[in-house]
Structures are given as structure tokens and as C-alpha cells.
Motif scaffolding. Structure first.
Motif, mmCIF file in Angstrom:
data_model
loop_
_atom_site.group_PDB
_atom_site.id
_atom_site.type_symbol
_atom_site.label_atom_id
_atom_site.label_comp_id
_atom_site.label_asym_id
_atom_site.label_seq_id
_atom_site.Cartn_x
_atom_site.Cartn_y
_atom_site.Cartn_z
ATOM 1 N N SER A 136 1.006 -0.972 -0.331
ATOM 2 C CA SER A 136 -0.033 0.078 -0.090
ATOM 3 C C SER A 136 0.889 1.255 0.141
ATOM 4 N N ILE A 137 1.842 1.095 0.884
ATOM 5 C CA ILE A 137 3.008 2.439 0.533
ATOM 6 C C ILE A 137 3.777 2.622 -0.269
ATOM 7 N N THR A 146 1.026 8.432 -6.076
ATOM 8 C CA THR A 146 1.147 10.149 -6.410
ATOM 9 C C THR A 146 2.639 10.491 -7.108
ATOM 10 N N ASN A 147 3.536 10.015 -6.911
ATOM 11 C CA ASN A 147 4.698 10.125 -7.300
ATOM 12 C C ASN A 147 5.781 11.554 -7.060
ATOM 13 N N GLN A 148 5.555 10.703 -5.512
ATOM 14 C CA GLN A 148 6.146 10.931 -4.610
ATOM 15 C C GLN A 148 5.940 11.074 -3.245
ATOM 16 N N SER A 149 7.740 11.327 -3.570
ATOM 17 C CA SER A 149 8.613 10.456 -1.941
ATOM 18 C C SER A 149 7.903 10.448 -0.327
ATOM 19 N N LYS A 150 8.646 9.384 0.138
ATOM 20 C CA LYS A 150 7.346 8.900 1.431
ATOM 21 C C LYS A 150 8.550 8.432 2.808
ATOM 22 N N THR A 151 8.632 8.861 3.884
ATOM 23 C CA THR A 151 9.480 8.819 4.528
ATOM 24 C C THR A 151 8.261 7.937 6.090
ATOM 25 N N LYS A 177 11.222 5.989 0.326
ATOM 26 C CA LYS A 177 10.770 5.345 -0.954
ATOM 27 C C LYS A 177 10.592 6.788 -1.466
ATOM 28 N N ALA A 178 11.307 6.624 -2.834
ATOM 29 C CA ALA A 178 11.317 7.496 -4.032
ATOM 30 C C ALA A 178 10.884 6.117 -5.062
#
Length: 485
Positions: free
Chosen positions: A196-197, A204-209, A228-229
Motif C-alpha cells: 500500500s505504501i 502520487t509520484n511523491q517520495s515518502k518517509t 521510498k522514491a
């Protein structure tokens, strides 16, 4: 500098040297495919000692028979179209342009060719070095395609997932990387969270921490901080993701330990205020009775000694910091009558004004036995009394009502004040650690009460109507064995 000087400098440039210094192969031919010139690198690689030796030769003469048809075809294409082309000829990447005379007539072709084999080897060598660097990186490094399937990882990721080689991970999913000695439902739940993450990052084409957890072979949980990118192709389309995850389990454990230490320290300080206030009040009474009644002075000194002993008891209890799994076999717990604790709390509480004691109405009916600690229960009641008196003064009205009840399985202590009540928005947070809406406390009082009652196997709840009342109900299990009361 004027144009004349620039022109003179241009005349000084040796064009032959300039062409010989160019990288790759440079050559030019007439319309019939006969070589009329080249650079030194081209001549040398074909076995000639001089660029002049190639003049008048054809591709056939240069042992290029296996490529000759393709080369001649490309040359004629340039001449026919009158424009430059870029083509691949064997192991060479060539840019060919029309060669024109002074009048603009096409008289042949000019070609610059680079050795693709060498270029590819260098790129492959660079990729090999990069792959080795990634393989040795600490933490977990991994990359996936758009379907969340792993395309590669570093050595540590493979090792911690139970694989012999990082190449064994290729084609696997988040589910496959989990340790398999878990219930199937748990594995699927963990994999679903990870996917899911990952999907969110890519969609979303967005990095996430984010913090993620995995279950280890010993069934403990490890916490990872993951970045994650999205990965993009040459057209900037998202084709996957790359992730880096660092094990922060020890850091999280340390944070919990520090938090617990701070809570214990705050609780000790909070709970020691009560005996210290009693000692302070006794000291004032001694000063008042110093020349009047020696017997009262002796009584006050005895009270001071008692409170010092109680303070030491509090310190010992709070420093024990008993964990939940140890509570069931807590050897120091004994059976006590709840009325003993209530009476002790009412009598020992350090009232700022002795008349405050009259605010408490206490019904001794329905006395019951609980298993726990006398001092802890008294200090639970101290906290409730202190809070209620504060709000009674603040509201300018109210009293404290204490009574007991029971049902078939449990006993209940009801502690109610009819002061200002608690706003509904605050009611759910009053047992949270360090939560307070007043200036008189540190926010550990009610969280201490909750901790103590839960140590006894019970629970504490609060109900309130703002402007009317606040009632705490302490629920405790009934005790069958009463031998040690």
C-alpha cells in the motif's frame, strides 16, 4: 579583439592537427565511395602508418567486406537525402553528413564514428562498480517495478530476508521477504501494508518517509525508517520505486526507556509532594505549640517520622517500575480492606486548611477486600482528593462524596465531587501521561492512578457533566482468599 585579428588567428590553426585530435574515427569519401582523407586514429587502427596511405582505397580494400554493403547503403542515403544521419554500423556509432564543394554541390560524405563496443564496455564497467557499491551499502536498499516486484537489492537486504544471494531476491514480493514462521494472516497483513505504501509512492509520484515494522525469527518486531522514491523512465513516467530502510529498533527502545525514566522521575516528584506538605504543616504546628504543649510537639514529630517513612516507601515503589508481565506474580501484593486505605487517605492528606477535611462525605458501607499495595492505593486517593479540592475552590462550590458498591464479580469505589466538572473534549485525555489543564500538577497524577489500579488487576473510569460533577469509578476484582488480610 576585432574580426581581423580573429581571422588571422584562424589562419594560424592547423586543420590537420585539429582533425587528428578529434576522438573516434574521422574520414571522408567521394560519391563513388573512395576514401580521400581520414584522421590518424582511423588509419592506425586499419594498419596504415600514414593517413595518406588510405587515399584512393575503398571499403573493400580495407577488409570491411562484411560491413561494406551497410556502409555503402548509408553513404548513398546521405548523398541522396542531402542531410545528416546517425546510424549504427557494426560496433560503431556513426554520424554522416554530406560533403560539399564551394558551390554547395555534394561531392561525397564526411563521417565521425565512435567505437560502441568500447563505449558499452566502459558503461558496463561503470554499472558493475555502481552495483558493487550498492551491494555493500548498510541498511536495506532495494528497487521494485510498477507491480511491486523486486528487481534488485543490496547484500544486507538479502541476508536479513533469509536469502543466500541478492540475486535470489529478484522477482520476489514483499510477502516473499517476510519470515515464514508467522501466521499466514499476519504475513498477508504486513505485505499488504508495504504494498500500500509502495503503491502510494508510485501513484502520487511523491517520495515518502515512514516507519515500518517486520517480525523477526525470534518473533520480536523490528522497526525500520524507510525512504521510498519513485523511479522514472526517459519520458519521466513512473516505472517503479527505490527504497532505503534503516533499522531504528534500538533507537526506539532507547526512546521508550528515556520516556519511562522521565515518567518515573516525574511521578516520584509528584507523589513526594504529599508527605512533604504534611511535614511542612507539622513544622508550622510545632512552632505554634513550642511553648504551649510538649505532648503535641511529640505528636507532630511522630507524624513527621511517619511521613518520612511513607516517602521512602513511595520512592521504592516508583523505582520498581514493574512491567505488566511481572504483575501477575508480584510477591509484595497483599490483601487489604478498602476502608483502611480510604480512612488513611482522608486522615493523612495534607490539607492546606484543616476545614477542607469537612468537604469529604464518606459512607463506609459495603467494605471489600482487594489485593494490592496499601501505600499505592492511598496515593491514588491522595491524587483524587487533591484534584477535587482544587476544583471545589476554583468553582466556589461543591463537596466530595465517597461510597462503595459491588456486583457478582467486582467491587467498586465511587469518588465524586460536585464542583465544576470536566469539559467533554478533555475527558478522553485525562489519563494520558503528562496531560494537565491546571498549573498545580505535572500531568502524571491521573496516569499514576491508572497505572496503580491496573497493577491491582482493576480499572478506573471517569464520567462528568460540566458544571455539575466529576465521578471516578475504580473497579477491582473480588478476592476469594482472605487469609492474609
Amino acid at each position: 579583439m576585432d574580426k581581423t585579428k580573429l581571422y588571422m588567428q584562424e589562419k594560424d590553426i592547423n586543420l590537420e592537427n585539429l582533425i587528428n585530435s578529434l576522438p573516434g574515427y574521422v574520414y571522408w569519401k567521394n560519391k563513388k565511395g573512395i576514401y580521400i582523407g581520414c584522421n590518424e586514429l582511423f588509419a592506425q587502427d586499419l594498419g596504415f602508418s600514414s593517413t595518406k596511405d588510405i587515399i584512393g582505397k575503398t571499403d573493400y580494400d580495407l577488409s570491411l567486406k562484411n560491413k561494406m554493403e551497410k556502409i555503402r547503403e548509408n553513404d548513398q542515403k546521405v548523398i541522396k537525402l542531402g542531410t545528416a544521419i546517425i546510424v549504427e554500423e557494426g560496433n560503431y556509432w556513426s554520424r554522416k553528413i554530406p560533403l560539399r564543394n564551394k558551390t554547395g554541390e555534394i561531392i561525397g560524405i564526411l563521417s565521425i564514428s565512435l567505437n560502441l563496443a568500447k563505449f558499452r564496455f566502459e558503461k558496463e564497467d561503470e554499472r558493475d562498480i555502481l552495483e558493487k557499491i550498492v551491494a555493500m551499502m548498510p541498511g536495506h536498499v532495494y528497487w521494485k517495478n510498477r507491480d511491486c516486484i523486486l528487481l534488485g537489492c543490496n547484500n544486507q537486504q538479502a541476508k536479513d530476508s533469509g536469502f543466500n544471494s541478492r540475486y535470489d531476491v529478484v522477482g520476489k514480493t514483499a510477502y516473499d521477504l517476510l519470515w515464514q514462521n508467522q501466521p499466514e494472516e499476519d504475513k498477508r497483513a504486513q505485505a499488504a501494508i508495504t504494498n500500500s505504501i509502495d503503491e502510494e509512492v508510485m501513484s502520487t509520484n511523491q517520495s515518502k518517509t515512514i516507519e515500518e515494522f517486520v517480525i523477526l525469527p525470534d518473533k520480536t518486531a523490528a522497526t525500520y525508517l524507510s525512504l521510498k522514491a519513485p523511479i522514472h523512465d526517459k519520458n519521466n513516467n513512473v516505472v517503479g520505486l527505490v527504497g532505503i530502510s534503516i533499522d531504528i529498533t534500538s533507537k526506539k527502545d532507547l526512546e521508550k526507556q528515556l520516556y519511562s525514566a522521565n515518567l518515573v522521575s516525574a511521578s516520584i516528584a509528584h507523589e513526594l509532594r504529599t508527605p512533604l506538605m504534611t511535614i511542612s504543616n507539622c513544622t508550622k504546628l510545632i512552632e505554634m505549640d513550642l511553648d504551649k504543649n510538649p505532648l503535641l510537639i511529640h505528636e507532630h514529630l511522630q507524624n513527621i517520622k511517619n511521613e518520612i517513612n511513607k516517602a521512602n516507601e513511595i520512592i521504592n515503589i516508583m523505582l520498581t517500575n514493574v512491567k505488566q508481565h511481572e504483575i501477575k506474580n508480584f510477591q509484595s501484593f497483599k490483601n487489604y480492606h478498602i476502608n483502611q486505605c480510604i480512612f488513611s487517605a482522608i486522615e493523612r492528606f495534607p490539607y492546606s486548611d484543616l476545614e477542607d477535611k469537612s468537604l469529604i462525605e464518606y459512607n463506609t458501607s459495603n467494605d471489600f477486600i482487594f489485593r494490592g499495595d496499601h501505600t499505592l492505593m492511598v496515593h491514588v486517593l491522595f491524587n483524587l482528593i487533591k484534584n477535587s479540592i482544587h476544583f471545589i475552590y476554583e468553582a466556589g462550590k461543591g463537596k466530595i462524596i465517597i461510597h462503595l458498591s459491588k456486583d457478582s464479580t467486582s467491587n467498586y469505589l465511587h469518588f465524586k465531587d460536585t464542583a465544576s466538572g470536566i469539559p467533554q473534549k478533555n475527558l478522553e485525555m485525562i489519563f494520558d501521561k503528562f496531560y494537565t489543564t491546571t498549573k498545580i500538577g505535572s500531568g502524571v497524577g491521573l496516569s499514576f492512578c491508572k497505572m496503580a489500579i491496573e497493577l491491582f488487576g482493576g480499572s478506573i473510569k471517569c464520567s462528568s457533566v460540566e458544571g455539575e460533577y466529576t465521578e471516578f469509578i475504580i473497579k477491582l476484582p473480588q478476592i476469594e482468599n482472605r487469609d492474609d488480610v
